[in-house]
Design a protein around this motif. Structure first.
Motif, PDB file in Angstrom:
ATOM      1  N   THR A   1      29.010 -51.651  31.075  1.00  0.00           N
ATOM      2  CA  THR A   1      28.698 -51.433  29.668  1.00  0.00           C
ATOM      3  C   THR A   1      29.628 -52.277  28.815  1.00  0.00           C
ATOM      4  OG1 THR A   1      30.238 -49.567  29.724  1.00  0.00           O
ATOM      5  CG2 THR A   1      27.914 -49.067  29.953  1.00  0.00           C
TER       6      THR A   1
ATOM      7  N   THR B   1      31.371 -52.214  24.759  1.00  0.00           N
ATOM      8  CA  THR B   1      31.621 -51.238  23.717  1.00  0.00           C
ATOM      9  C   THR B   1      31.251 -51.818  22.369  1.00  0.00           C
ATOM     10  OG1 THR B   1      33.469 -50.545  25.073  1.00  0.00           O
ATOM     11  CG2 THR B   1      33.349 -49.630  22.885  1.00  0.00           C
TER      12      THR B   1
ATOM     13  N   ASN C   1      32.493 -41.392  36.582  1.00  0.00           N
ATOM     14  CA  ASN C   1      31.741 -41.965  35.460  1.00  0.00           C
ATOM     15  C   ASN C   1      30.484 -41.142  35.167  1.00  0.00           C
ATOM     16  OD1 ASN C   1      31.158 -43.977  33.475  1.00  0.00           O
ATOM     17  ND2 ASN C   1      29.673 -44.886  34.893  1.00  0.00           N
TER      18      ASN C   1
ATOM     19  N   TRP D   1      29.367 -38.915  31.693  1.00  0.00           N
ATOM     20  CA  TRP D   1      28.117 -38.975  30.921  1.00  0.00           C
ATOM     21  C   TRP D   1      27.407 -37.627  30.947  1.00  0.00           C
ATOM     22  CZ3 TRP D   1      27.857 -42.477  27.486  1.00  0.00           C
ATOM     23  CH2 TRP D   1      28.452 -43.730  27.704  1.00  0.00           C
TER      24      TRP D   1
ATOM     25  N   VAL E   1      24.411 -47.951  33.948  1.00  0.00           N
ATOM     26  CA  VAL E   1      25.246 -46.906  33.334  1.00  0.00           C
ATOM     27  C   VAL E   1      26.195 -46.303  34.362  1.00  0.00           C
ATOM     28  CG1 VAL E   1      25.262 -44.637  32.228  1.00  0.00           C
ATOM     29  CG2 VAL E   1      23.599 -46.358  31.516  1.00  0.00           C
ATOM     30  N   ASN E   2      25.648 -45.954  35.535  1.00  0.00           N
ATOM     31  CA  ASN E   2      26.485 -45.314  36.549  1.00  0.00           C
ATOM     32  C   ASN E   2      27.620 -46.205  37.004  1.00  0.00           C
ATOM     33  OD1 ASN E   2      25.054 -43.014  36.451  1.00  0.00           O
ATOM     34  ND2 ASN E   2      23.956 -43.327  38.377  1.00  0.00           N
ATOM     35  N   GLN E   3      27.347 -47.496  37.086  1.00  0.00           N
ATOM     36  CA  GLN E   3      28.412 -48.384  37.540  1.00  0.00           C
ATOM     37  C   GLN E   3      29.372 -48.734  36.414  1.00  0.00           C
ATOM     38  OE1 GLN E   3      27.344 -51.651  40.027  1.00  0.00           O
ATOM     39  NE2 GLN E   3      25.510 -50.639  40.745  1.00  0.00           N
ATOM     40  N   GLY E   4      29.047 -48.272  35.222  1.00  0.00           N
ATOM     41  CA  GLY E   4      29.934 -48.546  34.104  1.00  0.00           C
ATOM     42  C   GLY E   4      29.821 -49.986  33.625  1.00  0.00           C
TER      43      GLY E   4
ATOM     44  N   ARG F   1      38.349 -40.327  33.504  1.00  0.00           N
ATOM     45  CA  ARG F   1      37.495 -41.512  33.530  1.00  0.00           C
ATOM     46  C   ARG F   1      38.172 -42.699  32.856  1.00  0.00           C
ATOM     47  NH1 ARG F   1      33.820 -44.174  29.584  1.00  0.00           N
ATOM     48  NH2 ARG F   1      32.154 -45.130  30.779  1.00  0.00           N
TER      49      ARG F   1
ATOM     50  N   ARG G   1      39.734 -49.560  37.707  1.00  0.00           N
ATOM     51  CA  ARG G   1      38.434 -49.670  38.367  1.00  0.00           C
ATOM     52  C   ARG G   1      38.501 -50.589  39.585  1.00  0.00           C
ATOM     53  NH1 ARG G   1      35.323 -49.793  41.181  1.00  0.00           N
ATOM     54  NH2 ARG G   1      33.079 -50.074  41.132  1.00  0.00           N
ATOM     55  N   SER G   2      39.333 -51.627  39.489  1.00  0.00           N
ATOM     56  CA  SER G   2      39.387 -52.568  40.608  1.00  0.00           C
ATOM     57  C   SER G   2      40.248 -52.047  41.757  1.00  0.00           C
ATOM     58  CB  SER G   2      39.909 -53.923  40.128  1.00  0.00           C
ATOM     59  OG  SER G   2      41.141 -53.762  39.479  1.00  0.00           O
TER      60      SER G   2
ATOM     61  N   SER H   1      37.511 -56.651  35.621  1.00  0.00           N
ATOM     62  CA  SER H   1      37.798 -55.746  36.732  1.00  0.00           C
ATOM     63  C   SER H   1      36.827 -56.020  37.887  1.00  0.00           C
ATOM     64  CB  SER H   1      37.775 -54.299  36.246  1.00  0.00           C
ATOM     65  OG  SER H   1      36.614 -53.643  36.640  1.00  0.00           O
TER      66      SER H   1
ATOM     67  N   GLU I   1      29.274 -46.920  23.926  1.00  0.00           N
ATOM     68  CA  GLU I   1      29.154 -47.816  25.075  1.00  0.00           C
ATOM     69  C   GLU I   1      27.685 -48.082  25.322  1.00  0.00           C
ATOM     70  OE1 GLU I   1      31.401 -46.817  28.582  1.00  0.00           O
ATOM     71  OE2 GLU I   1      32.835 -45.776  27.312  1.00  0.00           O
TER      72      GLU I   1
ATOM     73  N   TRP J   1      34.589 -44.120  41.519  1.00  0.00           N
ATOM     74  CA  TRP J   1      34.300 -44.472  40.133  1.00  0.00           C
ATOM     75  C   TRP J   1      32.966 -43.891  39.680  1.00  0.00           C
ATOM     76  CZ3 TRP J   1      35.263 -45.457  35.408  1.00  0.00           C
ATOM     77  CH2 TRP J   1      34.276 -46.001  34.589  1.00  0.00           C
ATOM     78  N   GLU J   2      31.958 -44.025  40.485  1.00  0.00           N
ATOM     79  CA  GLU J   2      30.642 -43.580  40.033  1.00  0.00           C
ATOM     80  C   GLU J   2      30.586 -42.071  39.868  1.00  0.00           C
ATOM     81  OE1 GLU J   2      27.327 -45.554  41.985  1.00  0.00           O
ATOM     82  OE2 GLU J   2      28.384 -47.470  41.793  1.00  0.00           O
TER      83      GLU J   2
ATOM     84  N   TYR K   1      35.877 -56.373  29.580  1.00  0.00           N
ATOM     85  CA  TYR K   1      36.751 -55.744  30.579  1.00  0.00           C
ATOM     86  C   TYR K   1      36.028 -55.489  31.890  1.00  0.00           C
ATOM     87  CZ  TYR K   1      39.674 -52.471  33.056  1.00  0.00           C
ATOM     88  OH  TYR K   1      40.421 -51.870  34.032  1.00  0.00           O
TER      89      TYR K   1
END
Lengths: 330, 480
Positions: free
Chosen positions: B57, B59, A126, A130, B52-55, A107, A114-115, B238, B68, A122-123, B234
């Motif tokens: 977040t 820090t 990620n 979690w 959350v799933n897409q990140g 991760r 990510r880009s 991105s 996060e 990614w999902e 960040y």
């Protein structure tokens, strides 16, 4: 200003940052690694339920052999060997190669690129991150360990499927694919070696059904039990099992298959980046590929599986180092 | 859930009087009133899970654990009428035009100083004034390509400019993501309104960046320069790279050779023409600025000054968003454009002026004091809430370095209903908000309709910064 729609050619040639290639490569390796460790844990859990009463020493040895998949050592914690091994390999963040650290590393690398990857990829990684850190994961691990391990295996399967289905087949995809193949070869070598550690010395002492079960679980750990049965039916002759894992041309988890995958990926990368040269990693993989194409199983048996796998492993390792030198350290 | 809603006496965006919504809020109020707490909570969880799933977040760094967190999202949308927006938009275009002319003037002829509209000492004392930029013609005379201007609404219902962020304003990714999430969790409510689209922002940004490409670059390579994965913004870096389909680079990916900038790729070096840098001037180039910066690229300033790479925003724009220069923006508008400012500033006392300083020191308990070179809600004194000791400490600081401080009367930010969850019980309460629209200056000036509405989620708090416990909400500008 008008935006140009790039041609197919220039889309393929779109530059790839060395740092990004590096992260894509490790992201892919960590995902693949987690899958193998999870499968090793799942099969061993299952195996030890099947075999019934084993001498303590042999029982422990089955568990201990798994540690060699990631080069870990048995922690100084309370409990029986089995629970110490499963706990370490699942949740010990300090253990490089444990499920939790492989997922976190995958991760972390995915986040850095990510880009460059798809939202789907990614999902998945990620969410897995979690999930494995949640209390529910711990609970599942305690109550239905096989299901817990399967969920990790499925993360990898889903992630790799999403890679195939969403990532354009440019350099990015080729580095992901290269890394996956190299990791799979390495982990497969480690699995077979670990299985030999687990029962080789005592093999003669085992009765026939136990011997079969041991070899069956070896092929299971390579995710090949069904493919194998379709090829050799229920004949779990050690030579055939080893031959299948190493040389089976059409089986996507055999060593030969993945060497040829890795070779294809690296030569396509080379054609897109430095078409006029011969890539050093490509050379190593090309030679290994040819060796496997013309390999003779009885010759391999004479050398010994262990020795043979060790040499495959070191050549693949060399290829990995060369890839890093050529593309990531520019 | 609106039963006990308290108007508290400040300007309320939704209500004119108790129980009487402003006309453009009526449909939203009706729909929200019909929702029960459970179904609202469900939507809220849905939104949180999406973030959350897409990140999405940021820090939070505490002792050992890096946690996060998601940026709290308040589901009640802020709605702005077309008529009101028209004024804001014209005001912002006017303001950015003047600010860009000001930057050009300051780094070239300095007419505004010669004509004594602004005291030269203020400029030369600005930390962000970059002598390296004097006499350097930036591409197409644009300095601030991306601006985030913070607006607040006072008790009189008037919008005021609180500050201009002309360096590397962040938050636009939240605007775009908030919209996506709102459409998902409140599709019907969204459908009730004709909301102006914001989804073309990435394309507009890309065009703005292409516009300043060096002339030798036919098909320019544009990249975002990020401090890296551990930077709190960040995700945004991105996100924007992904939306525009351009590279996201770190300092270590770049190198300068013969005054051209290259990125290290698997196929060797590749020239970069435009950098949207999300790195402060100080960190850009260890050879020119902070020598200990590991984030930047040695030699970048030379390549920039040779015209071989373009930077957005230009180096040195910090002089325009310095808090001690801010009080003069209305004068700049009059000076360069011969127009009256459409959007007023918040009245500001410049401590460098003797009369102002005297007033500030005598009225510390009624004023907000801000350090001119800080941002993000740091280096601030909220006079009315501060203790006597804190006020004395600030008085001392002001006397020591008056240039470094300004003071403003406390602006009673407008409030907006927010969904507040206290011990599992959900209701709507008024919370203070501000607004940060994003302005792009390229071929033309484009103002994104809406922007980031930040909410001070703590009751009674006037500080909306995310570092100080703020959240955000979706901002709807109506078509008509």
């Amino acid at each position: 200003m008008d935006l140009m729609i790039p041609t197919e050619e220039s889309a393929l040639r779109r530059p790839l940052l060395s740092r990004v290639a590096d992260s894509l490569y490790w992201m892919s390796r960590y995902v693949e690694r987690a899958e193998h460790v999870a499968r090793g844990l799942r099969i061993t859990t299952n195996l030890l339920m099947d075999v019934g009463d084993l001498p303590d020493e042999l029982y422990d040895r089955q568990w201990l052999s798994l540690l060699s998949l990631v080069g870990a050592t048995l922690p100084d914690s309370p409990g029986d060997v089995g629970s110490r091994v499963t706990r370490t390999l699942s949740f010990d963040a300090g253990c490089n190669g444990s499920l939790v650290s492989s997922i976190a590393n995958a991760r972390e690398n995915a986040r850095a690129v990510r880009s460059e990857i798809s939202a789907e990829m990614w999902e998945t990684i990620n969410a897995a991150y979690w999930t494995i850190r949640s209390d529910e994961a711990r609970q599942k691990f305690e109550e239905q360990p096989e299901e817990f391990y399967t969920s990790i295996i499925n993360v990898s399967m889903l992630f790799q499927g999403q890679t195939e289905e969403t990532l354009p087949q440019s350099q990015r995809w080729m580095f992901v694919r290269l890394a996956k193949a190299l990791e799979r070869i390495d982990m497969t070598c480690r699995i077979v070696q670990a299985r030999l550690d687990a029962f080789e010395e005592v093999e003669d002492a085992l009765d026939a059904p136990l011997r079969t079960i041991q070899w069956m679980s070896t092929i299971r750990m390579c995710c090949g039990i069904e493919a194998y049965r379709r090829r050799f039916m229920a004949d779990f002759d050690p030579l055939k099992v080893a031959g299948f894992i190493i040389l089976e041309e059409t089986f996507p988890r055999s060593i030969r298959f993945n060497v040829s995958e890795a070779l294809d990926a690296i030569s396509r990368i080379r054609k897109l980046t430095t078409p006029e040269t011969i890539d050093p990693a490509e050379r190593v993989l090309g030679r290994l590929d040819a060796d496997l194409d013309y390999a003779d199983l009885s010759e391999i048996a004479r050398v010994g599986f262990r020795e043979y796998l060790k040499s495959v492993q070191s050549r693949v390792h060399e290829a990995g180092v060369l890839v890093q030198q050529t593309y990531f350290l520019k | 859930m609106f039963e006990s809603y308290d108007l508290t006496g400040v300007f309320d965006e939704m209500f004119e009087a108790p129980g009487a919504p402003r006309p453009h809020y009526a449909p939203a109020l009706e729909r929200l009133s019909r929702l029960d707490a459970t179904s609202f909570q469900r939507r809220r969880r849905m939104a949180d899970v999406t973030f959350v799933n897409q990140g999405i977040t940021f820090t939070v760094y505490s002792d050992k654990l890096n946690v996060e967190r998601i940026f709290p999202f308040d589901l009640v949308p802020r709605i702005i009428t077309a008529r009101e927006w028209d004024i804001i938009e014209r005001g912002l275009v006017q303001r950015i035009t003047a600010l860009n002319l000001f930057c050009k003037d300051i780094y070239h002829d300095q007419r505004i100083l010669t004509d004594r509209v602004i005291d030269p000492a203020l400029i030369y004392g600005a930390k962000m004034f970059r002598r390296e930029m004097i006499g350097f013609p930036v591409p197409r005379d644009i300095y601030i390509h991306i601006c985030g201007t913070d607006l607040v609404r006072g008790g009189d219902g008037q919008y005021y400019v609180l500050e201009d962020n002309g360096r590397t304003p962040s938050g636009v990714s939240y605007v775009l993501e908030n919209r996506t999430v709102m459409k998902k969790v409140f599709p019907q409510l969204f459908d009730d309104y004709q909301v102006r689209a914001i989804e073309d922002y990435p394309l507009n940004l890309l065009n703005t960046l292409s516009h300043i490409a060096p002339r030798h670059a036919d098909n320019p390579t544009i990249a975002i320069l990020t401090p890296g994965i551990y930077n709190s913004a960040y995700f945004e870096h991105s996100f924007l790279a992904r939306q525009m389909g351009i590279e996201l680079v770190e300092g270590q990916d770049l190198l300068v050779e013969n005054n051209f900038v290259y990125m290290r790729t698997t196929a060797g070096l590749r020239r970069v023409d435009v950098l949207y840098r999300r790195l402060d001037d100080d960190f850009l180039d260890p050879l020119s600025f902070r020598p200990d910066s590991l984030l930047g690229v040695p030699g970048l300033m030379n390549a920039y000054r040779m015209g071989n790479v373009s930077l957005a925003n230009a180096v040195g724009t910090g002089v325009a968003d310095d808090k001690a220069i801010y009080p003069f923006v209305p004068d700049m508008i009059r000076y360069y454009l011969k127009q009256e400012p459409i959007l007023p500033n918040v009245p500001t006392y410049v401590c460098a002026r003797d009369t102002d300083r005297k007033f500030v020191l005598e009225n510390l308990d009624k004023l907000v004091v801000k350090a001119t070179n800080e941002s993000g809600g740091y280096g601030m004194l909220m006079g009315h809430q501060a203790t006597q000791t804190e006020r004395e400490k600030f008085a001392e600081l002001i006397r020591e370095d008056p240039r470094n401080y300004i003071a403003q009367p406390i602006v009673e930010l407008s409030q907006h209903p927010s969904a507040i969850d206290e011990g599992g019980k959900l209701r709507f309460e008024g919370r203070r908000i501000d607004l940060r629209p994003y302005i792009l200056s390229g071929d033309k000036v484009i103002v994104m309709p809406g922007g980031l509405t930040r909410v001070a989620l703590r009751r009674g708090s006037l500080v909306v910064n995310s570092s100080q416990g703020g959240g955000s909400k979706d901002t709807w500008v109506l078509e008509e």
